[in-house]
Motif scaffolding. Structure first.
Motif, PDB file in Angstrom:
ATOM      1  N   SER A 195      -7.917   1.471   1.324  1.00 20.60           N
ATOM      2  CA  SER A 195      -6.697   0.599   2.159  1.00 20.60           C
ATOM      3  C   SER A 195      -7.233  -0.375   2.924  1.00 20.60           C
ATOM      4  N   PRO A 225      -3.512   8.855  -4.170  1.00 21.34           N
ATOM      5  CA  PRO A 225      -3.732   8.544  -2.685  1.00 21.34           C
ATOM      6  C   PRO A 225      -5.223   7.897  -2.464  1.00 21.34           C
ATOM      7  N   SER A 278      -3.104   0.411   8.603  1.00 25.10           N
ATOM      8  CA  SER A 278      -3.484   1.290   7.256  1.00 25.10           C
ATOM      9  C   SER A 278      -4.020   2.648   7.575  1.00 25.10           C
ATOM     10  N   GLY A 306      -3.904   4.477  -1.506  1.00 26.83           N
ATOM     11  CA  GLY A 306      -3.086   4.438  -0.778  1.00 26.83           C
ATOM     12  C   GLY A 306      -3.324   4.183   0.827  1.00 26.83           C
ATOM     13  N   PHE A 307      -2.140   4.475   1.573  1.00 27.95           N
ATOM     14  CA  PHE A 307      -2.367   4.524   3.086  1.00 27.95           C
ATOM     15  C   PHE A 307      -3.195   5.754   3.399  1.00 27.95           C
ATOM     16  N   ASN A 308      -4.097   5.453   4.637  1.00 25.98           N
ATOM     17  CA  ASN A 308      -5.239   6.430   5.131  1.00 25.98           C
ATOM     18  C   ASN A 308      -6.343   6.568   4.153  1.00 25.98           C
ATOM     19  N   SER A 309      -6.518   5.795   3.395  1.00 27.28           N
ATOM     20  CA  SER A 309      -7.781   5.784   2.180  1.00 27.28           C
ATOM     21  C   SER A 309      -8.552   4.760   2.651  1.00 27.28           C
ATOM     22  N   PHE A 328       0.940  -1.146  -0.044  1.00 28.27           N
ATOM     23  CA  PHE A 328      -0.146   0.025  -0.148  1.00 28.27           C
ATOM     24  C   PHE A 328       0.800   1.206  -0.118  1.00 28.27           C
ATOM     25  N   GLY A 329       1.823   1.055   0.447  1.00 30.47           N
ATOM     26  CA  GLY A 329       3.013   2.370   0.211  1.00 30.47           C
ATOM     27  C   GLY A 329       3.006   2.573  -1.053  1.00 30.47           C
ATOM     28  N   SER A 337       0.346   4.210  -2.597  1.00 28.62           N
ATOM     29  CA  SER A 337       0.048   5.608  -2.334  1.00 28.62           C
ATOM     30  C   SER A 337       0.633   6.452  -3.537  1.00 28.62           C
TER      31      SER A 337
END
Lengths: 273, 292
Positions: free
Chosen positions: A141, A132, A215, A135-138, A124-125, A128
């Motif tokens: 994810s 976005p 995540s 990616g992370f914080n979505s 997932f890095g 990103s």
């Protein structure tokens, strides 16, 4: 059996108290002030509304509920669609080659999540960098790794075995395309199967903890279990607030269970057949 | 291309997306984890070090302790829970029992609670000045509060109790559904032959439940080997490392301490090996019993 009945009832009542006590403790504590919870009060208090106001003003509960709802609903919708198509195809368009692939997919059920966690974190890095939104914080994810699972594909395939394939022949004669057969005949016929799968998937998505912990790192996307865990690890927790937070977090799954109870039990039956 | 070839092609098209996703999110990470377990270093600077990480495992006291804890949870909790689930299902399958639906729901209800939510409730029930100690003190069952979560033995006990509370009802459902598929005439015949209830249980019910025992013990074993949410939220692995599980150790190695992904990946393969090991044993035991 009959002569044991009195003992059976006494045993069942005692066990029911054990099983119900944590629920009782949660509900009663949610109506008490923090100091009364620590004093060990087991009687209902009058702080329910106060605790609820504190929950809304002092925590991001509403944001967390929204995040959990979006993630759990997206995961459920996508998982049902993808797994039912696969379960259907593995049974209806069956060949030696697809059977082999199905068996390979089943072995993924044995892979423990801990072994996947770090590579998924790195994967997932990379996502990103692509966009976005994945990616992370979505939200994506949190649910993407769970939208195609061997368990759910297996579940749909098992249930497809009970589906009457003559219906497909009739549809073909009526001129439906292969995709039309799936949408217009299979999906409506199997709505009980879908309902049970929806409950199982929604509950596991709503309650998921370890992967969202990894995540989803920013407050805007934190889910309900993450919020609860943060509240629980603080040094001087407000117990009344804590308990109403737990209560609010538990209500959706318990409500869904009671509304759709008969599908749930039917769904469990499908899984062991 | 004729109609059957077209259908075959469509079948492949239908399973293409799920297969790709499973390859991407399960098999690819699995292979990556294995490659990483042969590497060492901090952050992105990893280099191949052969079996160094696996050798480190054998002399790492924290890993050994987490392995020991996980196995203790497994060896006590899974049998206790399966026996309890069978016991409940047999009682609650009795046709003449009143309020069956109510009792079934009560036993099952814990399994719809969130793991984090129920863990926190258990944490407060068993805290030093928590409700359980206050109750026990007030009825003079104990002189001093028991330090449930601060004592290595009791902390393990609380974790086992918590998991049993959460999952017994879930497993009971599988047994109940299997019991309902058993033909009642077998029992009627056994009654006529004068077989006692206990005799009927061991000679008829239990053998017929064997496939479900196998299914539930394998899924419970896999679940317990991955235990994380409960120990993280009830005891946070403590006291000392008395309830640290392998999963939590992997999490700590990856995200809490200075990240060492290579070593964490090697630890994660310990779980892979355990899952395979216990599944094979359970399937062997199941198969042997089938032959008898």
């Amino acid at each position: 059996m009959k002569k044991n009945n009195l003992f059976t009832y006494i045993f069942l009542i005692l066990m029911s108290i054990v099983f119900a006590f944590p629920f009782y403790f949660m509900i009663v504590s949610a109506t008490n002030a923090s100091v009364d919870v620590t004093k060990g009060s087991l009687l209902p208090g009058n702080q329910l509304i106060e605790n609820f106001k504190n929950l809304l003003s002092q925590t991001d509960m509403l944001v967390a509920l929204k995040n959990s709802a979006i993630i759990a609903l997206s995961q459920t919708a996508l998982a049902l669609l993808i797994s039912s198509i696969a379960g259907y195809a593995f049974e209806i368009y069956r060949s030696k080659a697809t059977d082999f692939i199905f068996n390979v997919i089943l072995t993924s059920m044995m892979i423990p999540f801990a072994a996947l966690m770090i590579p998924l974190f790195r994967l997932f890095g990379k996502f990103s960098a692509i966009h976005p939104a994945i990616g992370f914080n979505s939200y994506a994810s949190a649910y993407l790794p769970y939208i195609a699972t061997a368990f759910l594909i297996f579940y749909f395939r098992q249930n497809t075995k009970m589906f009457q394939q003559e219906l497909l022949e009739a549809g073909r004669i009526d001129g439906l395309s292969e995709i039309g057969l799936f949408i217009k005949i299979y999906m409506p016929t199997m709505k009980n199967t879908y309902a049970a799968a929806a409950i199982i998937t929604f509950m596991s998505a709503w309650n998921n903890y370890l992967w969202p912990l990894v995540s989803l790192q920013t407050n805007e996307v934190k889910t309900v279990p993450l919020l609860l865990s943060n509240l629980g690890s603080s040094y001087a927790p407000d117990f009344g607030l804590m308990m109403i937070a737990i209560l609010v977090a538990t209500i959706p799954t318990i409500a869904i269970f009671f509304i759709l109870q008969k599908y749930f039990v039917a769904g469990m039956l499908g899984a062991v057949k | 291309m004729n109609v059957f070839q077209r259908r075959k092609l469509l079948g492949w098209a239908f399973i293409f997306i799920p297969i790709s996703l499973i390859l991407l999110f399960y098999f690819y990470p699995m292979i990556e984890a294995f490659k990483m377990s042969l590497q060492s270093g901090h952050g992105a600077n990893l280099e191949y070090v052969g079996l160094t990480n696996y050798k480190r495992l054998l002399s790492d006291p924290v890993f050994i302790e987490s392995l020991k804890n996980t196995l203790i949870f497994l060896l006590f909790q899974v049998p206790i829970m399966i026996v309890l689930a069978i016991f409940f299902s047999v009682i609650l399958n009795n046709k003449t029992l009143k309020f069956k639906g109510f009792f079934r729901t009560i036993v099952f209800l814990p399994s719809v609670t969130s793991l984090v939510a129920y863990s926190l409730i258990f944490k407060y029930i068993f805290s030093n000045n928590g409700i359980l100690n206050q109750l026990l003190l007030s009825i003079h069952a104990i002189e001093q509060p028991i330090l449930w979560l601060a004592h290595p033995f009791w902390a393990k006990f609380v974790i086992i109790l918590a998991i049993t509370w959460r999952w017994t009802g879930y497993n009971m459902i599988f047994f109940l559904s299997a019991l309902q598929n058993i033909d009642q005439e077998i029992y009627e015949a056994a009654d006529i032959d004068g077989a006692s209830a206990i005799h009927q249980f061991f000679k008829i019910t239990l053998p017929l439940l064997k496939p479900v025992v196998l299914f539930t013990s394998i899924t419970s074993t896999i679940g317990t080997l991955q235990l994380f949410d409960e120990t993280m939220n009830i005891t946070n692995g403590g006291p000392g490392n008395a309830t640290l599980t392998i999963s939590q150790y992997i999490y700590n190695l990856s995200f809490k301490y200075t990240p060492d992904f290579g070593y964490a990946a090697a630890v994660s393969y310990a779980i892979v090996i355990l899952v395979i090991f216990f599944s094979i044993i359970q399937m062997k035991v199941g198969a042997n019993n089938e032959k008898k």
